[in-house]
Design a protein around this motif. Structure first.
Motif, short mmCIF file in Angstrom:
data_model
loop_
_atom_site.label_atom_id
_atom_site.label_comp_id
_atom_site.label_asym_id
_atom_site.label_seq_id
_atom_site.Cartn_x
_atom_site.Cartn_y
_atom_site.Cartn_z
N ASP A 138 0.85 -1.19 0.00
CA ASP A 138 0.00 0.00 0.00
C ASP A 138 0.89 1.24 0.00
OD1 ASP A 138 -2.25 -1.55 0.15
OD2 ASP A 138 -2.59 -1.24 2.28
N VAL A 139 0.59 2.19 -0.86
CA VAL A 139 1.32 3.45 -0.89
C VAL A 139 0.32 4.60 -1.03
CG1 VAL A 139 1.70 3.16 -3.39
CG2 VAL A 139 3.08 4.82 -2.11
N GLU A 140 0.50 5.64 -0.24
CA GLU A 140 -0.41 6.79 -0.28
C GLU A 140 0.16 7.84 -1.23
OE1 GLU A 140 -2.55 9.99 2.73
OE2 GLU A 140 -1.70 8.12 3.52
N LEU A 141 -0.66 8.27 -2.18
CA LEU A 141 -0.23 9.23 -3.20
C LEU A 141 -1.07 10.51 -3.12
CD1 LEU A 141 0.02 6.84 -6.28
CD2 LEU A 141 1.88 7.55 -4.76
N ALA A 142 -0.43 11.64 -3.42
CA ALA A 142 -1.13 12.93 -3.47
C ALA A 142 -1.49 13.22 -4.93
CB ALA A 142 -0.26 14.03 -2.90
N ALA A 177 -9.46 2.02 4.51
CA ALA A 177 -9.27 0.59 4.25
C ALA A 177 -8.32 0.00 5.29
CB ALA A 177 -8.71 0.38 2.85
N ALA A 178 -8.61 -1.22 5.73
CA ALA A 178 -7.78 -1.89 6.73
C ALA A 178 -6.43 -2.25 6.13
CB ALA A 178 -8.48 -3.14 7.25
N SER A 179 -5.44 -2.42 6.99
CA SER A 179 -4.10 -2.76 6.52
C SER A 179 -4.07 -4.20 6.03
CB SER A 179 -3.08 -2.60 7.65
OG SER A 179 -3.26 -3.62 8.63
N LEU A 180 -3.08 -4.50 5.19
CA LEU A 180 -2.94 -5.86 4.66
C LEU A 180 -2.75 -6.87 5.77
CD1 LEU A 180 -0.61 -4.91 1.70
CD2 LEU A 180 -2.81 -6.06 1.45
N GLN A 181 -1.97 -6.53 6.79
CA GLN A 181 -1.71 -7.48 7.86
C GLN A 181 -2.98 -7.78 8.65
OE1 GLN A 181 1.78 -7.22 10.18
NE2 GLN A 181 3.06 -6.43 8.54
N GLN A 182 -3.89 -6.82 8.73
CA GLN A 182 -5.17 -7.07 9.39
C GLN A 182 -6.12 -7.88 8.52
OE1 GLN A 182 -6.08 -2.86 10.09
NE2 GLN A 182 -6.02 -3.24 12.29
N GLU A 183 -6.06 -7.66 7.21
CA GLU A 183 -7.03 -8.25 6.30
C GLU A 183 -6.74 -9.70 5.93
OE1 GLU A 183 -9.84 -6.47 6.21
OE2 GLU A 183 -9.87 -5.97 4.07
N VAL A 184 -5.48 -10.02 5.65
CA VAL A 184 -5.14 -11.35 5.14
C VAL A 184 -5.28 -12.39 6.26
CG1 VAL A 184 -3.30 -12.79 4.17
CG2 VAL A 184 -3.63 -10.44 3.35
N THR A 185 -6.03 -13.45 5.98
CA THR A 185 -6.30 -14.47 6.99
C THR A 185 -5.57 -15.78 6.74
OG1 THR A 185 -8.28 -15.11 5.74
CG2 THR A 185 -8.57 -13.54 7.55
#
Length: 245
Positions: free
Chosen positions: A43-47, A81-89
């Motif tokens: 995930d990367v945040e862009l302006a 949106a939730a972080s990848l570490q929270q989402e991936v099961t």
């Protein structure tokens, strides 16, 4: 690597504040040392200005990355949106294993799957912790015996990355560790405490050797349905490697 690639691609990355600004990047689940993957996410945040699209990101980032790393898709994420570490099961793994024949591994797999619990001691934050890893083994099966043709011009057991799996080969245990390894496919849970491929092999048998480990899928499961962080329709590739916010 990613910070350099983002700078080279001249993407408008958002930085944190303070005395030491850092790009707002978040990575998914860490790979074990030496493992391969065809399903990593970032995930990367862009302006970006209003109306701008992230669809061109793969073509901008891939040339700026080391050879062998390719960005296949970059769909936008919604706010909050939730972080990848929270989402991936859970994750699906392909494990090429030496140290046992196919028949021996099939017997070991059946024994592990037949157990109600498998208790192991693992180190966590410097302390020994006892865990039951059986609930984290969601799927485990022997797929076949891997055979590789030697790559021309390379000595010994150097092999081409392209492998052929023979599901009917019984495996006699006489092949080298680089050719004739037995292929296992496993789905291992990542929550509440992830199970590593090496820990799975230790449960299967003390003499087993990792020849090759590859993560092929990361799964998000909710309310009985499951999907990958980037839907298959987001890219023409069989699996997407990156996602962007």
């Amino acid at each position: 690597m990613w910070e350099r690639a983002l700078r080279r691609a001249r993407l408008p990355v958002v930085y944190t504040g303070g005395f030491s600004p850092r790009p707002k990047l978040s990575f998914g689940l860490a790979l074990p040392t030496g493992a391969e993957s065809s399903c990593e996410y970032l995930d990367v945040e862009l302006a970006l200005p209003d109306g701008a699209s992230v669809e061109a990101m793969p073509g901008l980032l891939t040339p700026a990355l080391p050879s062998g790393i390719e960005v296949l898709a970059a769909p936008p994420l919604g706010q909050g949106a939730a972080s990848l570490q929270q989402e991936v099961t859970s994750c699906t793994w392909e494990l090429e294993v030496a140290g046992a024949t196919r028949a021996e591994l099939e017997e070991a797999v059946a024994k592990v799957l037949g157990q109600a619990s498998i208790t192991v001691t693992r180190e966590r934050k410097g302390h020994a912790v006892t865990d039951d890893i059986r609930p984290a083994i969601l799927h485990l099966a022997v797929e076949g015996v891997v055979s590789r043709a030697p790559e021309p011009g390379l000595p010994g057991d150097a092999v081409d990355p392209g492998d052929a799996v023979d599901p009917g080969d019984p495996g006699d245990g006489q092949a080298s560790s680089r050719s004739g390894a037995v292929l296992l496919r496993a789905e291992l849970a990542t929550q509440p405490r992830g199970l590593r491929p090496a820990e799975l092999l230790a449960a299967l048998g003390p003499d087993l050797e990792e020849v090759r480990v590859r993560r092929t899928h990361q799964w998000i499961e909710r309310d009985g349905a499951r999907w990958e962080p980037i839907p298959l329709g987001a890219t023409d590739a069989p699996r997407a490697l990156e996602r962007a916010s």
